[in-house]
Design a protein around this motif. Structure first.
Motif, short mmCIF file in Angstrom:
data_model
loop_
_atom_site.label_atom_id
_atom_site.label_comp_id
_atom_site.label_asym_id
_atom_site.label_seq_id
_atom_site.Cartn_x
_atom_site.Cartn_y
_atom_site.Cartn_z
N LYS A 14 0.81 -1.44 0.09
CA LYS A 14 0.18 -0.08 0.12
C LYS A 14 1.00 1.17 0.08
O LYS A 14 1.75 1.43 0.83
N PRO A 19 -1.20 4.00 9.52
CA PRO A 19 -0.49 2.43 9.89
C PRO A 19 -0.78 1.46 9.22
O PRO A 19 0.07 0.40 9.26
N GLU A 20 -1.71 1.71 8.23
CA GLU A 20 -1.68 0.16 7.37
C GLU A 20 -0.87 0.35 5.99
O GLU A 20 -0.59 -0.58 5.28
N ASN A 65 2.71 0.80 3.48
CA ASN A 65 3.91 0.44 3.42
C ASN A 65 4.90 1.12 3.01
O ASN A 65 6.20 1.10 3.16
N HIS A 124 -5.73 7.63 10.62
CA HIS A 124 -6.44 6.28 10.45
C HIS A 124 -5.79 5.47 9.79
O HIS A 124 -5.67 4.10 9.93
N LEU A 125 -5.40 5.97 8.59
CA LEU A 125 -4.85 5.02 7.65
C LEU A 125 -3.49 4.62 7.35
O LEU A 125 -2.93 3.74 6.80
N ASN A 159 4.53 1.46 9.86
CA ASN A 159 4.96 -0.03 9.35
C ASN A 159 5.50 0.39 8.09
O ASN A 159 5.82 -0.83 7.11
#
Length: 246
Positions: free
Chosen positions: A113, A159-160, A162, A156-157, A185
């Motif tokens: 992502k 942390p998801e 890459n 919110h997004l 992450n």
């Protein structure tokens, strides 16, 4: 606060460097400095939608005064301060190990992502064409399109994600600390654009992995473009580079 850390480090480097000229302007605010060895030009993206009522609290302008106000609550002072820090950075920066590559060359095919902080249409178009799972965040509603997410969703997004490719104007609008904190992450975190002219050492120990910016190689040509408010005119006096943050 990252800007305060950068300010402390930049102030250690200003001895012998004097202010030659400056302008708070569109599309970039700029500061021209000079030392014994050469002149250097630093810029920072001007964000007109963030400009507040302003009374000069800097006093007589100087490189030091501009840098001291880079963590100001007023965006005019932050922008001038960052342009001054970039000018000092460009005076000292060693690009012998920099790569003359496009920021896209840093991304592996299986990047996962990818978050684009700031709607940069040419970059977004190429990322989509290469098949990346792309999330575009933008603060300015004038730059939104049907595939753009509001920047309030970054918290919110991220942390998801890459990979993060962030316009270095996040240093000006005060969101850089949140971006670095929430992108926990990431394998790759790139600050991109002319505003990212910082010395890489200023970002050591953060999650930022690369700076993709511009070195002004023809100061007179770049200044002429800046004074005319021209993106293209400014770009003609520059060399793009990518440098790793260690």
């Amino acid at each position: 606060m990252l800007l305060r850390r950068i300010k402390r480090e930049a102030l250690k480097l200003v001895d012998g460097i004097k202010l030659v000229d400056f302008g708070f302007a569109l599309p970039y605010t700029w500061v021209l400095v000079e030392g014994e060895r050469k002149r250097a030009l630093g810029v920072a993206m001007t964000l007109p939608e963030e400009v507040q009522r302003y009374t000069n609290s800097i006093g007589e302008p100087s490189v030091e005064k501009f840098i001291e106000h880079v963590d100001s609550l007023n965006v005019i002072e932050r922008t001038l301060g960052l342009a001054a820090i970039n000018a000092v950075s460009q005076y000292y920066v060693d690009l012998s190990n920099a790569d003359n590559v496009d920021v896209l060359e840093l991304l592996p095919q299986d990047a996962g992502k990818v978050a684009l902080i700031g709607n940069m249409p040419p970059l977004a178009k190429e990322l989509r064409e290469r098949g990346y799972e792309l999330y575009i965040f933008e603060r300015n509603p004038k730059l939104w399109d049907r595939e753009t997410l509001s920047d309030v969703l970054e918290y919110h997004l991220l942390p998801e994600m890459n990979v993060v490719i962030a316009s270095a104007s996040c240093l000006v609008n005060g969101t850089v600390d949140m971006l670095i904190d929430r992108a926990r992450n990431v394998k790759l975190f790139v600050l991109t654009g002319p505003t990212g002219q910082l010395l890489p050492d200023f970002l050591s120990g953060t999650r930022v992995t690369h700076l993709a910016s511009m070195k002004v190689v023809d100061i007179e040509k770049a200044l002429f473009g800046l004074k005319l408010g021209s993106f293209r005119g400014f770009d003609e006096g520059n060399m793009k580079y990518v440098v790793e943050v260690k």
